[in-house]
Motif scaffolding. Structure first.
Motif, PDB file in Angstrom:
ATOM      1  N   LEU A 149       0.822  -1.205   0.000  1.00  0.00           N
ATOM      2  CA  LEU A 149       0.000   0.000   0.000  1.00  0.00           C
ATOM      3  C   LEU A 149       0.863   1.264   0.000  1.00  0.00           C
ATOM      4  CD1 LEU A 149      -2.801  -1.021   2.531  1.00  0.00           C
ATOM      5  CD2 LEU A 149      -2.974  -0.877   0.033  1.00  0.00           C
ATOM      6  N   ALA A 150       1.958   1.227   0.750  1.00  0.00           N
ATOM      7  CA  ALA A 150       2.858   2.381   0.767  1.00  0.00           C
ATOM      8  C   ALA A 150       3.471   2.608  -0.605  1.00  0.00           C
ATOM      9  CB  ALA A 150       3.956   2.175   1.815  1.00  0.00           C
ATOM     10  N   ALA A 151       3.859   1.516  -1.263  1.00  0.00           N
ATOM     11  CA  ALA A 151       4.438   1.640  -2.604  1.00  0.00           C
ATOM     12  C   ALA A 151       3.423   2.237  -3.573  1.00  0.00           C
ATOM     13  CB  ALA A 151       4.902   0.274  -3.102  1.00  0.00           C
ATOM     14  N   ALA A 152       2.183   1.761  -3.500  1.00  0.00           N
ATOM     15  CA  ALA A 152       1.146   2.287  -4.390  1.00  0.00           C
ATOM     16  C   ALA A 152       0.852   3.747  -4.090  1.00  0.00           C
ATOM     17  CB  ALA A 152      -0.126   1.454  -4.245  1.00  0.00           C
ATOM     18  N   GLY A 153       0.854   4.105  -2.808  1.00  0.00           N
ATOM     19  CA  GLY A 153       0.598   5.494  -2.442  1.00  0.00           C
ATOM     20  C   GLY A 153       1.697   6.430  -2.916  1.00  0.00           C
ATOM     21  N   LEU A 154       2.933   6.021  -2.736  1.00  0.00           N
ATOM     22  CA  LEU A 154       4.046   6.858  -3.196  1.00  0.00           C
ATOM     23  C   LEU A 154       4.096   6.931  -4.716  1.00  0.00           C
ATOM     24  CD1 LEU A 154       6.832   5.674  -0.720  1.00  0.00           C
ATOM     25  CD2 LEU A 154       5.681   7.894  -0.738  1.00  0.00           C
ATOM     26  N   ALA A 155       3.659   5.859  -5.373  1.00  0.00           N
ATOM     27  CA  ALA A 155       3.700   5.838  -6.835  1.00  0.00           C
ATOM     28  C   ALA A 155       2.745   6.856  -7.452  1.00  0.00           C
ATOM     29  CB  ALA A 155       3.368   4.436  -7.342  1.00  0.00           C
ATOM     30  N   VAL A 156       1.739   7.269  -6.696  1.00  0.00           N
ATOM     31  CA  VAL A 156       0.826   8.316  -7.184  1.00  0.00           C
ATOM     32  C   VAL A 156       1.594   9.605  -7.473  1.00  0.00           C
ATOM     33  CG1 VAL A 156      -1.141   9.774  -6.540  1.00  0.00           C
ATOM     34  CG2 VAL A 156      -1.167   7.349  -5.994  1.00  0.00           C
ATOM     35  N   LEU A 157       2.695   9.809  -6.748  1.00  0.00           N
ATOM     36  CA  LEU A 157       3.450  11.061  -6.818  1.00  0.00           C
ATOM     37  C   LEU A 157       4.476  11.091  -7.943  1.00  0.00           C
ATOM     38  CD1 LEU A 157       4.141  11.458  -2.976  1.00  0.00           C
ATOM     39  CD2 LEU A 157       2.227  12.383  -4.304  1.00  0.00           C
ATOM     40  N   LEU A 158       4.601  10.002  -8.707  1.00  0.00           N
ATOM     41  CA  LEU A 158       5.594   9.994  -9.781  1.00  0.00           C
ATOM     42  C   LEU A 158       5.299  11.103 -10.781  1.00  0.00           C
ATOM     43  CD1 LEU A 158       5.953   6.163 -10.483  1.00  0.00           C
ATOM     44  CD2 LEU A 158       7.582   7.667  -9.322  1.00  0.00           C
ATOM     45  N   PRO A 159       6.280  11.958 -11.068  1.00  0.00           N
ATOM     46  CA  PRO A 159       6.026  13.105 -11.947  1.00  0.00           C
ATOM     47  C   PRO A 159       5.900  12.704 -13.411  1.00  0.00           C
ATOM     48  CG  PRO A 159       8.356  13.008 -11.357  1.00  0.00           C
ATOM     49  CD  PRO A 159       7.673  11.931 -10.562  1.00  0.00           C
ATOM     50  N   GLY A 160       5.117  13.482 -14.128  1.00  0.00           N
ATOM     51  CA  GLY A 160       4.997  13.301 -15.570  1.00  0.00           C
ATOM     52  C   GLY A 160       4.097  12.170 -16.009  1.00  0.00           C
ATOM     53  N   LEU A 161       3.370  11.560 -15.070  1.00  0.00           N
ATOM     54  CA  LEU A 161       2.483  10.453 -15.393  1.00  0.00           C
ATOM     55  C   LEU A 161       1.084  10.736 -14.854  1.00  0.00           C
ATOM     56  CD1 LEU A 161       4.690   7.363 -14.437  1.00  0.00           C
ATOM     57  CD2 LEU A 161       4.222   8.199 -16.738  1.00  0.00           C
ATOM     58  N   PRO A 162       0.048  10.167 -15.452  1.00  0.00           N
ATOM     59  CA  PRO A 162      -1.278  10.227 -14.836  1.00  0.00           C
ATOM     60  C   PRO A 162      -1.222   9.614 -13.436  1.00  0.00           C
ATOM     61  CG  PRO A 162      -1.422   9.366 -17.074  1.00  0.00           C
ATOM     62  CD  PRO A 162       0.040   9.433 -16.737  1.00  0.00           C
ATOM     63  N   TRP A 163      -2.039  10.089 -12.534  1.00  0.00           N
ATOM     64  CA  TRP A 163      -1.937   9.658 -11.137  1.00  0.00           C
ATOM     65  C   TRP A 163      -2.098   8.149 -10.966  1.00  0.00           C
ATOM     66  CZ3 TRP A 163      -5.690   6.880  -8.755  1.00  0.00           C
ATOM     67  CH2 TRP A 163      -6.961   6.874  -9.354  1.00  0.00           C
ATOM     68  N   TRP A 164      -2.847   7.520 -11.873  1.00  0.00           N
ATOM     69  CA  TRP A 164      -3.139   6.099 -11.734  1.00  0.00           C
ATOM     70  C   TRP A 164      -2.041   5.203 -12.280  1.00  0.00           C
ATOM     71  CZ3 TRP A 164      -2.977   4.022 -16.547  1.00  0.00           C
ATOM     72  CH2 TRP A 164      -3.250   4.880 -17.630  1.00  0.00           C
ATOM     73  N   ARG A 165      -1.124   5.757 -13.063  1.00  0.00           N
ATOM     74  CA  ARG A 165      -0.126   4.913 -13.724  1.00  0.00           C
ATOM     75  C   ARG A 165       0.832   4.280 -12.707  1.00  0.00           C
ATOM     76  NH1 ARG A 165       2.500   5.248 -18.737  1.00  0.00           N
ATOM     77  NH2 ARG A 165       0.667   6.286 -19.579  1.00  0.00           N
ATOM     78  N   GLY A 166       1.252   5.043 -11.723  1.00  0.00           N
ATOM     79  CA  GLY A 166       2.155   4.505 -10.705  1.00  0.00           C
ATOM     80  C   GLY A 166       1.530   3.367  -9.921  1.00  0.00           C
ATOM     81  N   PRO A 167       0.332   3.584  -9.330  1.00  0.00           N
ATOM     82  CA  PRO A 167      -0.316   2.463  -8.632  1.00  0.00           C
ATOM     83  C   PRO A 167      -0.573   1.263  -9.535  1.00  0.00           C
ATOM     84  CG  PRO A 167      -1.328   4.532  -7.979  1.00  0.00           C
ATOM     85  CD  PRO A 167      -0.376   4.842  -9.099  1.00  0.00           C
ATOM     86  N   LEU A 168      -0.874   1.515 -10.810  1.00  0.00           N
ATOM     87  CA  LEU A 168      -1.065   0.405 -11.737  1.00  0.00           C
ATOM     88  C   LEU A 168       0.209  -0.426 -11.859  1.00  0.00           C
ATOM     89  CD1 LEU A 168      -2.670  -1.113 -13.940  1.00  0.00           C
ATOM     90  CD2 LEU A 168      -1.786   0.554 -15.592  1.00  0.00           C
ATOM     91  N   SER A 169       1.350   0.241 -11.916  1.00  0.00           N
ATOM     92  CA  SER A 169       2.614  -0.490 -12.026  1.00  0.00           C
ATOM     93  C   SER A 169       2.855  -1.361 -10.796  1.00  0.00           C
ATOM     94  CB  SER A 169       3.780   0.486 -12.219  1.00  0.00           C
ATOM     95  OG  SER A 169       4.071   1.200 -11.034  1.00  0.00           O
ATOM     96  N   VAL A 170       2.513  -0.844  -9.627  1.00  0.00           N
ATOM     97  CA  VAL A 170       2.668  -1.634  -8.397  1.00  0.00           C
ATOM     98  C   VAL A 170       1.719  -2.823  -8.414  1.00  0.00           C
ATOM     99  CG1 VAL A 170       2.464  -1.599  -5.882  1.00  0.00           C
ATOM    100  CG2 VAL A 170       3.437   0.370  -7.079  1.00  0.00           C
ATOM    101  N   GLY A 171       0.460  -2.574  -8.780  1.00  0.00           N
ATOM    102  CA  GLY A 171      -0.503  -3.665  -8.825  1.00  0.00           C
ATOM    103  C   GLY A 171      -0.122  -4.738  -9.817  1.00  0.00           C
ATOM    104  N   LEU A 172       0.369  -4.326 -10.986  1.00  0.00           N
ATOM    105  CA  LEU A 172       0.769  -5.301 -12.004  1.00  0.00           C
ATOM    106  C   LEU A 172       1.977  -6.101 -11.537  1.00  0.00           C
ATOM    107  CD1 LEU A 172       0.209  -6.385 -14.835  1.00  0.00           C
ATOM    108  CD2 LEU A 172       1.722  -4.612 -15.749  1.00  0.00           C
TER     109      LEU A 172
END
Length: 247
Positions: free
Chosen positions: A183-206
């Motif tokens: 959950l922490a990884a998915a939450g921090l992934a929301v903050l990745l710059p230059g990407l839609p907010w959902w792309r980071g959590p999607l990468s963690v989930g995948l």
């Protein structure tokens, strides 16, 4: 506090080539904490990958060459541990349906055609995805892969052998702690710059889904995890995360 120090030494000493003193004690509590600290231990590797992607882009190098150099640095910085595990796991899963024979194939350490083919294919996916990554997403992919180690070592995941790294860490991480890392990884992934907010959590989930599928297969086929299975899970997770993060 001393157990956390030992856990940090175990995580860094096992997962990277960064020189650290040996842990004074290695027990299941220390091993579990080491797996929780795996993403932090891999920060130097992630930073190296990001720096090479940045330098390659700044120097105008071909993106394919830059991606290969970045992944090569990560492999060197981890002694090729996870790549070796990926090849050995593929050979074991592709060997005889007899569990003992499959584990024996994995223990030998030499790579057969199944292992080599799997290694090449996964590296091709990683390199291809990394050609479209920026320094931040390159580093994120490396870290996400290590986050899955806590899931692979969560309570209830058995060991395939009574000895080795897998036996030391299998089932050593409380489930709540493993979930918290994800959950922490998915939450921090929301903050990745230059990407839609959902792309980071999607990468963690995948990444977690791919590693989870591999763990399920290895548990059914081999009876549990080994150190090789852990390495294979990391490499599969990195590939999945980089694909999701590529733009």
């Amino acid at each position: 506090m001393s157990r956390w120090v030992d856990a940090a030494r175990m995580a860094v000493g096992t997962l990277t080539t960064v020189p650290v003193p040996a842990p004074r004690v290695i027990d299941r509590r220390v091993a579990g904490r080491a797996m929780l600290l795996a993403p932090l231990a891999a920060v130097p590797l992630a930073a190296a990958a990001g720096a090479i992607v940045w330098a390659g882009s700044a120097a105008g190098l071909p993106s394919l060459a830059t991606a290969a150099l970045a992944l090569g640095a990560v492999a060197l910085g981890s002694r090729g541990l996870h790549l070796d595990g990926l090849a050995d796991t593929a050979d074991g899963l592709g060997a005889s349906y007899d569990r003992a024979k499959a584990l024996d194939v994995m223990r030998r350490g030499d790579s057969g055609p199944t292992g080599v083919a799997t290694l090449v294919l996964v590296l091709l996916v990683q390199v291809g995805a990394l050609t479209a990554a920026n320094p931040v997403t390159a580093a994120a992919g490396v870290l996400v892969g290590r986050c899955t180690l806590s899931m692979a070592c969560a309570r209830g995941v058995p060991t395939a052998r009574p000895e080795g790294l897998g036996a030391t860490v299998a089932g050593s991480v409380p489930r709540a702690a493993a979930i918290a890392v994800g959950l922490a990884a998915a939450g921090l992934a929301v903050l990745l710059p230059g990407l839609p907010w959902w792309r980071g959590p999607l990468s963690v989930g995948l990444a977690y889904a791919v590693t989870g599928a591999l763990l399920w297969r290895c548990t059914k086929r081999l009876g549990g995890i080994t150190g090789d299975v852990l390495g294979a899970g990391v490499e599969a997770a990195v590939a999945a995360a980089l694909v999701a993060l590529s733009t």
